[in-house]
Write an enzyme that holds these catalytic residues in place. Sequence first.
Site, mmCIF file in Angstrom:
data_model
loop_
_atom_site.group_PDB
_atom_site.id
_atom_site.type_symbol
_atom_site.label_atom_id
_atom_site.label_comp_id
_atom_site.label_asym_id
_atom_site.label_seq_id
_atom_site.Cartn_x
_atom_site.Cartn_y
_atom_site.Cartn_z
ATOM 1 N N GLU A 119 -3.279 9.165 -0.933
ATOM 2 C CA GLU A 119 -2.445 9.897 0.029
ATOM 3 C C GLU A 119 -1.416 10.783 -0.676
ATOM 4 O OE1 GLU A 119 -0.983 7.144 3.001
ATOM 5 O OE2 GLU A 119 -3.007 6.772 3.742
ATOM 6 N N HIS A 157 -2.410 9.785 9.995
ATOM 7 C CA HIS A 157 -3.634 10.192 9.287
ATOM 8 C C HIS A 157 -4.388 8.950 8.816
ATOM 9 C CE1 HIS A 157 -1.561 9.839 5.065
ATOM 10 N NE2 HIS A 157 -1.270 8.848 5.862
ATOM 11 N N ARG A 158 -5.482 9.151 8.060
ATOM 12 C CA ARG A 158 -6.129 8.075 7.314
ATOM 13 C C ARG A 158 -6.072 8.438 5.830
ATOM 14 N NH1 ARG A 158 -8.653 4.094 10.683
ATOM 15 N NH2 ARG A 158 -8.301 2.899 8.769
ATOM 16 N N SER A 159 -6.400 7.468 4.991
ATOM 17 C CA SER A 159 -6.344 7.771 3.550
ATOM 18 C C SER A 159 -7.438 8.754 3.141
ATOM 19 C CB SER A 159 -6.434 6.478 2.740
ATOM 20 O OG SER A 159 -7.535 5.702 3.152
ATOM 21 N N GLU A 178 5.164 -1.817 8.240
ATOM 22 C CA GLU A 178 3.869 -1.800 8.940
ATOM 23 C C GLU A 178 2.959 -2.885 8.379
ATOM 24 O OE1 GLU A 178 2.299 2.170 8.902
ATOM 25 O OE2 GLU A 178 0.231 1.460 8.877
ATOM 26 N N ASP A 187 4.400 0.184 4.185
ATOM 27 C CA ASP A 187 3.180 -0.306 4.839
ATOM 28 C C ASP A 187 2.544 -1.287 3.869
ATOM 29 O OD1 ASP A 187 0.830 -0.878 6.085
ATOM 30 O OD2 ASP A 187 0.022 1.167 6.050
ATOM 31 N N LYS A 193 -3.949 5.874 15.260
ATOM 32 C CA LYS A 193 -4.946 6.560 14.432
ATOM 33 C C LYS A 193 -6.129 6.840 15.346
ATOM 34 C CE LYS A 193 -4.202 4.178 9.984
ATOM 35 N NZ LYS A 193 -4.540 2.891 9.305
ATOM 36 N N LYS A 199 2.960 9.787 10.201
ATOM 37 C CA LYS A 199 2.625 9.393 8.830
ATOM 38 C C LYS A 199 1.498 10.300 8.393
ATOM 39 C CE LYS A 199 1.424 5.384 7.510
ATOM 40 N NZ LYS A 199 0.931 4.004 7.353
ATOM 41 N N GLN A 209 0.805 -1.226 0.000
ATOM 42 C CA GLN A 209 0.000 0.000 0.000
ATOM 43 C C GLN A 209 0.843 1.284 0.000
ATOM 44 O OE1 GLN A 209 -3.732 0.256 2.562
ATOM 45 N NE2 GLN A 209 -2.413 1.647 3.672
ATOM 46 N N ASP A 230 -0.641 -1.791 12.817
ATOM 47 C CA ASP A 230 -1.712 -0.823 12.533
ATOM 48 C C ASP A 230 -3.042 -1.549 12.744
ATOM 49 O OD1 ASP A 230 -3.608 0.818 11.382
ATOM 50 O OD2 ASP A 230 -2.755 0.838 9.384
HETATM 51 P P1 PGA Z 1 -6.257 3.642 5.680
HETATM 52 O O1 PGA Z 1 -4.728 3.423 5.385
HETATM 53 O O2 PGA Z 1 -6.429 4.989 6.266
HETATM 54 O O3 PGA Z 1 -6.892 3.493 4.324
HETATM 55 O O4 PGA Z 1 -6.677 2.555 6.627
HETATM 56 C C1 PGA Z 1 -3.706 3.954 6.185
HETATM 57 C C2 PGA Z 1 -2.813 2.872 6.730
HETATM 58 O O5 PGA Z 1 -3.048 1.665 6.498
HETATM 59 O O6 PGA Z 1 -1.856 3.180 7.428
HETATM 60 ZN ZN ZN Z 2 -1.330 0.891 7.730
#
Ligand code: PGA
Ligand code: ZN
Length: 431
Positions: free
Chosen positions: A207, A369-371, A289, A244, A341, A392, A165, A316
């Site tokens: 992101e 953060h989040r995506s 991660e 990650d 988060k 992050k 990701q 995470d």
């Molecule tokens: P997400 O991704 O906000 O889409 O869950 C961020 C991450 O996995 O760190």
């Molecule tokens: Zn993650």
Amino acid sequence: MDKLNIVKVTGREILDSRGQPTVEAEVTLADGTTASGSVPCGASKGIFEAHELRDGDNDRYFGKGVLKAVENINGTINEAVSGIAAADIYAVDKAMIAADDTPDKSRLGANAILAVSIAAARAAAASLRLPLYRFIGGISGNRLPVPMMNILNGGVHAANNIDVQEFMIVPVGAQSFKEAVRMCCEVYHALSALLSSKGFSTAVGDEGGFAPDLGGDEQAIEYIAEAIQKAGYKCGSDIMLALDAASSEWKGNDKGEYILPKSGKTLSSQDLIEHWKMLVGKYPIISIEDALDEEDIDGWQRLTKELGEKVQLVGDDLFATNTKRLSKGISLGCANSILIKVNQIGCISQAIEAVKTAKKAGYTSIVSHRSGETEDTTIADLAAALNVGQIKTGAPCRGERTAKYNRLIRIEEQLGSSGVYPGAAAFKVKM
Ligand code: PGA
Ligand code: ZN
């Protein structure tokens, strides 16, 4: 009545960076101070996260509206927190948790509760004329975070063919946060030029990182390493790499195997561990991660034994910012770091508790953060306040990401000589 007491809380439906509805709350104090807070939304969500309340009304936003959460703010939450001093963020959160009375905040919605938790903390800080980081962290909240900047996106964050990701650069050799940001931006632009020159797309993912179709994760790493050099830095000393995998998205079959959705590969837990070991042996990777799935506890134990001395192993989805899950993971020897988060747990005070638990056990913490994000910059203040040393918050591209970097540039300036940029010291692994 204390001037910091909450007199009114209201909610509204606003948009996140993907054009999906999300919750914003506004808190008014007895002295007339008002402040707002809004909540992010993930795409690669873990199964252990607090509940995000969505309307399910297909006539609006394909069911993703958050009017029920807004109604809960205007009704139940307004009643529950009115009269409580906003400066006591633990009391504000406790009142909402009691009114919700479920283990995952599913009655009122973690999105409703978190929006109010943030807005109340911001209102208290504003009323006390303190910057948010100072209100939360006191005089000792003075450590700027090392950015783990996600400059190449894959997985569910991008419409390309890469399964991992996030590919991040980590400027451990910078002398200040401002310099760290500059170094990362220069690499980001060098990567853009490099990808263009090879005929790849420089369109970006959720992101803000580039999202080209490439030959696989190794090619992504090699282009990033080349971009670091082209920008005039040494990959492996000035700038380290981080990944990650978000491998909970690779949940496979009932044999516990992983199926990589884009490449179509099937791997056992041990195959995946061997793959990470190979990458760590070949490239200067400082952090990985969600290298394994959130339920692959046995795998996490093996991974930590085999790689935990060399690399920061971040949980995470594994921990979901949940102190109970983290404590269990610590006792079982899973990972050595936690991603924080706030919306995974649903309020600020419980996120702070997770950081404290991690610290006690010698685990590092990374505020994240989040995506799907909003312009809310609370996480920037939280990172400085809690002295975690790592953040992050995406690429230096897209306003909802740069808002956090810009906030930290201002915080560093305010902190002056008391501000510390920890560089490599933020990571406990041997470099
Ligand atoms: P997400 O991704 O906000 O889409 O869950 C961020 C991450 O996995 O760190
Ligand atoms: Zn993650």
